[in-house]
Design an enzyme around this catalytic site. Sequence first.
Site, mmCIF file in Angstrom:
data_model
loop_
_atom_site.group_PDB
_atom_site.id
_atom_site.type_symbol
_atom_site.label_atom_id
_atom_site.label_comp_id
_atom_site.label_asym_id
_atom_site.label_seq_id
_atom_site.Cartn_x
_atom_site.Cartn_y
_atom_site.Cartn_z
ATOM 1 N N GLY A 292 0.924 -1.251 0.018
ATOM 2 C CA GLY A 292 0.107 -0.050 -0.132
ATOM 3 C C GLY A 292 0.789 1.461 -0.015
ATOM 4 O O GLY A 292 1.941 1.454 -0.710
ATOM 5 N N SER A 293 0.470 2.130 0.884
ATOM 6 C CA SER A 293 1.037 3.772 0.724
ATOM 7 C C SER A 293 2.427 3.869 1.173
ATOM 8 O O SER A 293 2.835 4.849 0.951
ATOM 9 C CB SER A 293 0.011 4.653 1.504
ATOM 10 O OG SER A 293 -1.215 4.631 0.852
ATOM 11 N N THR A 294 2.986 2.634 1.965
ATOM 12 C CA THR A 294 4.339 2.856 2.205
ATOM 13 C C THR A 294 5.187 3.019 0.984
ATOM 14 O O THR A 294 6.197 3.835 0.864
ATOM 15 C CB THR A 294 4.733 1.529 2.793
ATOM 16 O OG1 THR A 294 4.576 0.512 2.410
ATOM 17 C CG2 THR A 294 4.313 1.700 4.352
ATOM 18 N N LYS A 296 4.742 5.055 -1.422
ATOM 19 C CA LYS A 296 4.847 6.418 -1.766
ATOM 20 C C LYS A 296 6.195 7.102 -1.567
ATOM 21 O O LYS A 296 6.253 8.061 -2.068
ATOM 22 C CB LYS A 296 3.455 7.092 -1.132
ATOM 23 C CG LYS A 296 2.026 6.707 -1.749
ATOM 24 C CD LYS A 296 1.029 7.218 -1.072
ATOM 25 C CE LYS A 296 -0.292 6.684 -1.797
ATOM 26 N NZ LYS A 296 -1.496 7.113 -0.875
#
Length: 579
Positions: A292-294, A296
């Site tokens: 997921g957003s890690t 980013k």
Amino acid sequence: MTPRGTRPMMRPFGASRISMTIMGHRGGALEMARARVVLISAVFALVYLIMAVRLFDLTVMQGELAHVMQTETEIAAPPTPLKKPERRADIIDRNGVLLATSVKSVALFVDPHIVVDAPHVVTELVKIFPTLNRAKLEKQLAGKGRYVSLAKELTPQQQAAVTRIGDPGLAFENTYRRIYPQGNLTAHIVGYGSNDDNGLAGIERSMNAGLMKSDQPVQLAMDVRVQHILRREVERSMAHFRGIGGAGIVMDTRNGEILAATSLPDFDPHHPRNPNDNAMFNRVSLGIYEMGSTFKIFSTAAHLEVKQPSMSETFDASQPLRRGRFVINDYKGEDRVMTIPEIFMVSSNIGTALMANATGSQNLQRIYRDLGLLDAPQTELAEMGKPMVPHPWTEISNLTASFGHGIAVSPLQVASAVASVVNGGLKVQPTLLRKNEADASATAVRVLSARTSAHMRQLMRLVVEKGTGKNANVVGYRVGGKTGTAEKSGIGGYDRKRLISSFVGAFPIDDPRYVVFVMVDEPKPAADSYGYATAGWVAAPAVGRVISNMGAVLGLMPDAAAPEIAAPLHQYVNLKKAH
């Protein structure tokens, strides 16, 4: 008789006696000579007889006797074990604490060839060792083998009971048994061995040959104090949010040393379970997950590295991003144009995807590969998962991979890549062995510029200071990080109720020394999380607790007076609209 008228001739009396005497002497001499000949013949015959008997003894009797003696020796002395027991080297942590060692033990084996009373032996052994299979043991004793191992690690009571059986086919041998003083705490990293003392998992497996040959202990980078803290906090978060599993890592950003790594559930290395059991699976290195957003962190770093934009650069996240049949939305959308710091702070999927589009597919892939996200990491563990990468890497793959969707990696890869991002841009090679810091820095390869690394540290601090990672904040330690909440794939697509919630942090973020990662698999909302099971509620607090506790253990003093490195970014953030 003499003629008549004839006068007999008369011999003097003395002459007759002389003649008889002469004849007597001759007869005695002959008798004596004959006796001597008989005696000599008898002596020679006796000598020849003795020689014949001795020759027979040497050629026939001694050979048979040797055979009998050899047989008796074999019966009296069972065969020696197949190999001489060797002591495996110890495994210790960075401070010399024992993680694995070998201690002397007594084992039992049997030579079926010389067992006198097999039924009696079987009956008595089953009494002493109830776990022995009677049918199998009977079959083994009836076989032609000369060495059958029956039991290891006998207690003195068991050894005495076996001795009382009194069968010559039973014998003891000195051996070594492997013990793990830390038990479950280090099970997935240290590993365990087989009954014949060969490593089957972890360091025991990957360094098996060295452990068998060396007298020097293998020293890991692990610190059991930090390991205890990490395991406790991951387990606490799992229990609170009723997760099915969890993982955690603490890594040195300078040389890639892994101070702690835990995978839950775990197991007792003295009694390992079935390899297919969930507890035997190492989620740290073997598990592959969409994070997921890690991600980013990495796509934003790629954009800053390739385009070198101002932090004031904006992207329009007011509407969902549509590409063909695919639609990209935000979890809690700002529905507005946002700067890079705002996009990162509120974790906008739309804004991140637009940045990835501007960065370019080839550039994003190159940065991901340089950070070690597209290939299996090279470490001392054999249990290493291979990442799942989009193939082919299409336009939509480029957009979704920017926020960790459609690409799956291990927690170890995430921690290593983050360490490379925040340490000044030098590639970190993860290692379980204690390393020399100078040697590591001398061979480091630059993957990002120092400028990009500095900007990323500011952005990660902003997330913990004012964004989705506020629950990871620890006063005085200046934590920076990123949340990541991903839906797990299932039949028919992604399941919104099955999440992977993770948080990766670094501290002190102005000059990072350690990266801390925590992940919980399939957490459920808790009473105090307002119905959420996202990373900000599940994993971020756990990372904060780990940092607070390990800082005290390692003597890292908090510094509340240090300047806030994210302050320069405040001018690019609309705090009234940002969550």
